[in-house]
Write a protein that holds these residues in place. Sequence first.
Motif, PDB file in Angstrom:
ATOM      1  N   ARG A 160       1.820  12.762   5.354  1.00 61.84           N
ATOM      2  CA  ARG A 160       2.111  13.469   4.309  1.00 61.84           C
ATOM      3  C   ARG A 160       0.879  12.771   3.331  1.00 61.84           C
ATOM      4  O   ARG A 160       1.412  11.494   3.104  1.00 61.84           O
ATOM      5  N   GLN A 161      -0.052  13.212   2.800  1.00 69.17           N
ATOM      6  CA  GLN A 161      -1.059  12.842   1.965  1.00 69.17           C
ATOM      7  C   GLN A 161      -1.024  12.871   0.504  1.00 69.17           C
ATOM      8  O   GLN A 161      -0.835  14.284   0.290  1.00 69.17           O
ATOM      9  N   SER A 190      -3.363   9.066 -12.139  1.00 67.34           N
ATOM     10  CA  SER A 190      -3.719   7.837 -13.142  1.00 67.34           C
ATOM     11  C   SER A 190      -2.569   7.605 -13.702  1.00 67.34           C
ATOM     12  O   SER A 190      -1.829   8.544 -14.356  1.00 67.34           O
ATOM     13  N   VAL A 191      -2.495   6.279 -14.238  1.00 67.25           N
ATOM     14  CA  VAL A 191      -1.528   5.908 -15.125  1.00 67.25           C
ATOM     15  C   VAL A 191      -1.916   6.019 -16.525  1.00 67.25           C
ATOM     16  O   VAL A 191      -2.998   5.373 -16.783  1.00 67.25           O
ATOM     17  N   SER A 250      -8.901   5.335  -8.378  1.00 65.60           N
ATOM     18  CA  SER A 250      -9.928   6.535  -8.389  1.00 65.60           C
ATOM     19  C   SER A 250      -8.918   7.467  -7.714  1.00 65.60           C
ATOM     20  O   SER A 250      -8.092   7.349  -6.989  1.00 65.60           O
ATOM     21  N   PRO A 251      -9.192   8.872  -8.231  1.00 70.09           N
ATOM     22  CA  PRO A 251      -8.610  10.071  -7.696  1.00 70.09           C
ATOM     23  C   PRO A 251      -8.728   9.957  -6.134  1.00 70.09           C
ATOM     24  O   PRO A 251      -7.718  10.878  -5.129  1.00 70.09           O
ATOM     25  N   ALA A 252      -9.677   9.310  -5.469  1.00 69.29           N
ATOM     26  CA  ALA A 252      -9.932   9.522  -4.026  1.00 69.29           C
ATOM     27  C   ALA A 252      -9.212   8.666  -3.299  1.00 69.29           C
ATOM     28  O   ALA A 252      -9.057   8.671  -1.925  1.00 69.29           O
ATOM     29  N   VAL A 312      -4.813   3.982   1.185  1.00 72.25           N
ATOM     30  CA  VAL A 312      -6.082   4.095   1.638  1.00 72.25           C
ATOM     31  C   VAL A 312      -7.015   4.151   0.562  1.00 72.25           C
ATOM     32  O   VAL A 312      -7.233   5.250  -0.036  1.00 72.25           O
ATOM     33  N   PRO A 313      -8.049   3.090   0.273  1.00 74.21           N
ATOM     34  CA  PRO A 313      -8.999   3.091  -0.806  1.00 74.21           C
ATOM     35  C   PRO A 313     -10.107   4.323  -0.508  1.00 74.21           C
ATOM     36  O   PRO A 313     -10.471   4.681   0.581  1.00 74.21           O
ATOM     37  N   PRO A 314     -10.787   4.672  -1.367  1.00 71.23           N
ATOM     38  CA  PRO A 314     -11.811   5.459  -1.377  1.00 71.23           C
ATOM     39  C   PRO A 314     -13.228   4.611  -0.696  1.00 71.23           C
ATOM     40  O   PRO A 314     -13.397   3.431  -1.106  1.00 71.23           O
TER      41      PRO A 314
END
Length: 343
Positions: free
Chosen positions: A3-4, A9-10, A34-36, A97-99
């Motif tokens: 499930r991803q 954003s805060v 980032s949204p990514a 997991v970072p962009p």
Amino acid sequence: MNRQLNDLSVPSSGSAQGQKPVSQDGVKGAVSPSPAVRFITIDADDAGQRLDNHLCRVLKGVPKTRVYRIIRKGEVRVNKKRSTADYRLQEGDLLRVPPVRMAEKNEPNKPPASMVEQLEQSVLYEDSKLMVINKPSGLAVHGGSGISCGVIEALRQIRPNEKGLELVHRLDRDTSGCLMVAKKRSMLRYLHAQLQGDGISKIYNALVIGRWPARKQLVNAPLQKNTLRSGERMVRVHVDGKTSRTRYQVLQRLGDATLVEASPLTGRTHQIRVHCLHAGHAILGDEKYGRDEDNRQFRGYGLRRLFLHAARLQFQLPDGEILKIEAPLPDDLQKVLKRLGND
């Protein structure tokens, strides 16, 4: 499967009062992700997999060096904490997991039509969790070292809907025969556990030089990996090596050669090939461990490659069913035996 979820954003309502924004990780002064950025919840199928291997699947196209770098720098988090590359993921773990910029956006190399045809015709057994193929000689099981597309990469492209295809074990490039490919992580873990013990019986056919003594039914010799200055990987019998045992049985004597059945009781690299050499009867067609003069002699009988074939597998499936799979000896090897028998 996984499930991803995208990072949200805060709100930075405190910014107007001069307060620093707070990231979702709770680190003051950090900018909102980032949204990514992705959060992945590990499910039962992916549990038990190493973090680095899982990231290589998630971040397709990203070089492994980059994957290890983002782990070391702490950009990857497991349950909001730093982790190491060899961490075994647990069911329910939350993976951040970072962009990451992909190394390239090109489509993966497509397997040649001839390879696709070979693999489609080579399936010996298949169910919802497991596939066993009769791997042709000359095909590497995976890409690398100048090979753009191996068996596993080709199968993933041929079967795009099968997201969990993984090699259960390996066969040398020149070795033909039974190769197990898991379709589910649960089956991969189960078969790895069986391989660690004696739950899987693997039988190989090999044609060796000379007269193999019928009384020699076990070779028990520790094996050690070595890398030569040229970069070539070799395995040798050495007292400091890992315990390695192979059972043998004579099947047929053919002039200056013997057809034997080899059953590895341990799973070391090049085990059967090096144990045959150690016994004084190298496998014919073996350009790494055999003698050039022997290989030249048997090329006259049509032997153009390593005479080693993974002929049979037997093991118990998780539901208790005993699975027995046989891969017939390829035509090229059968012709060699026929010519030897007629000589």
